[in-house]
Design an enzyme around this catalytic site. Structure first.
Site, mmCIF file in Angstrom:
data_model
loop_
_atom_site.group_PDB
_atom_site.id
_atom_site.type_symbol
_atom_site.label_atom_id
_atom_site.label_comp_id
_atom_site.label_asym_id
_atom_site.label_seq_id
_atom_site.Cartn_x
_atom_site.Cartn_y
_atom_site.Cartn_z
ATOM 1 N N THR A 1 -18.434 -24.667 -3.508
ATOM 2 C CA THR A 1 -18.939 -23.503 -4.240
ATOM 3 C C THR A 1 -18.840 -23.741 -5.737
ATOM 4 O OG1 THR A 1 -18.264 -22.013 -2.472
ATOM 5 C CG2 THR A 1 -18.636 -21.027 -4.629
ATOM 6 N N LEU B 1 -12.016 -21.513 -6.003
ATOM 7 C CA LEU B 1 -13.333 -21.608 -5.377
ATOM 8 C C LEU B 1 -13.293 -22.847 -4.500
ATOM 9 C CD1 LEU B 1 -15.796 -20.939 -8.354
ATOM 10 C CD2 LEU B 1 -15.319 -19.403 -6.441
ATOM 11 N N ASP B 2 -13.844 -22.757 -3.289
ATOM 12 C CA ASP B 2 -13.825 -23.956 -2.458
ATOM 13 C C ASP B 2 -14.680 -25.036 -3.101
ATOM 14 O OD1 ASP B 2 -16.598 -23.987 -1.223
ATOM 15 O OD2 ASP B 2 -15.938 -22.030 -0.511
ATOM 16 N N ALA B 3 -14.452 -26.269 -2.700
ATOM 17 C CA ALA B 3 -15.070 -27.410 -3.382
ATOM 18 C C ALA B 3 -16.588 -27.325 -3.410
ATOM 19 C CB ALA B 3 -14.631 -28.716 -2.709
#
Length: 272
Positions: A133, A129-131
């Protein structure tokens, strides 16, 4: 794909070898292995086998003398996969925003190591998950399962809830499911729905389900239709739901959840 202890897709040769060794009297009795895995007591396991509810490597087994290799054979009960290796661990994390999906970040940013430190096993994350999110992330020491679930060919469904700028219309929802064209190609949501919208605050809450694993795909799709993301949470990964797990909390998967996850990880992409 190499055979992994209890993981998805053990090699056909390994399964064949395990089956032949079982026929030769090697390995452990199936009901004993099932009981050790926590499926049921040995007596109840025997009843499940006799009733034809247990499969080994996809074949129904009814004889109580059947022996299996718990490191290679794939066992399922009522179609739900069973993990025979007690050394495997499977956790669900509600990742906070601001944490990068890495066990050690070279830039010194908050990473996942803080959530795995209490566990003896060497755990790692399934996918990313991107930072910015938050939401559902699986942590495990089952490399085979992690590889399969993260591989694009398996197309595991993921559901996100996004708070976005602007008042989203039904026409915009239709555009998301019909598809948009991004710089790396076209993409369409498998499902999309409007949860709420506010003319007063000029924002909306949207739920999107898709199987793509492309980088920051939800954010890019919503920006493309004119609604940049304010906040994004992954609520579901395959059969797993975040439920009431609070941000920053970790818990073991239940046996039912694990069975569901292992079952989809053992399916061939063509079957999906």
């Amino acid at each position: 794909m190499s055979a992994d202890r209890g993981g998805a897709g053990a090699g056909a040769g390994a399964r064949a070898g395990a089956a032949s060794s079982g026929a030769a009297g090697e390995g452990e009795r199936l009901q004993k292995v099932m009981a050790a895995a926590g499926v049921a007591s040995r007596r109840v396991s025997e009843q499940l086998i006799s009733a034809g509810r247990v499969t080994v490597n996809g074949t129904v087994v009814t004889e109580l003398g059947r022996r299996v290799d718990p490191h290679h054979d794939l066992v399922a009960v009522d179609g739900s996969a069973v993990q025979l290796d007690p050394s495997r661990r499977y956790l669900m994390l509600n990742k906070p925003a601001g944490v990068v999906s890495s066990m050690r970040d070279e830039q010194g940013r908050p990473d996942l190591s803080r959530f795995t430190e209490p566990y003896e096993e060497r755990l790692f994350n399934v996918g990313r998950l991107d930072a910015e999110t938050s939401g559902l992330l699986i942590l495990t020491n089952d490399g085979e399962l992690a590889h399969v679930l993260a591989h694009p060919s398996f197309g595991v469904m993921k559901t996100y809830v996004a708070r976005v700028k602007g008042v989203v219309t039904p026409q915009t929802i239709a555009t998301l499911t019909r598809g948009v064209v991004l710089e790396d190609g076209p993409i369409a949501a498998d499902k999309a729905r409007l949860l709420e919208r506010s003319a007063a605050t000029q924002d909306s809450l949207v739920e999107i389900t898709l199987h793509s694993g492309r980088n920051r795909i939800v954010r890019r799709m919503l920006a493309e239709v004119g609604h940049p993301v304010i906040e994004l949470v992954r609520r579901q990964f395959g059969p797993l739901h975040l439920g009431t797990l609070r941000v920053g909390q970790v818990r073991d998967l239940t046996k039912v959840e694990l069975g569901q996850l292992l079952t989809i990880s053992r399916e061939k992409p063509a079957e999906r």
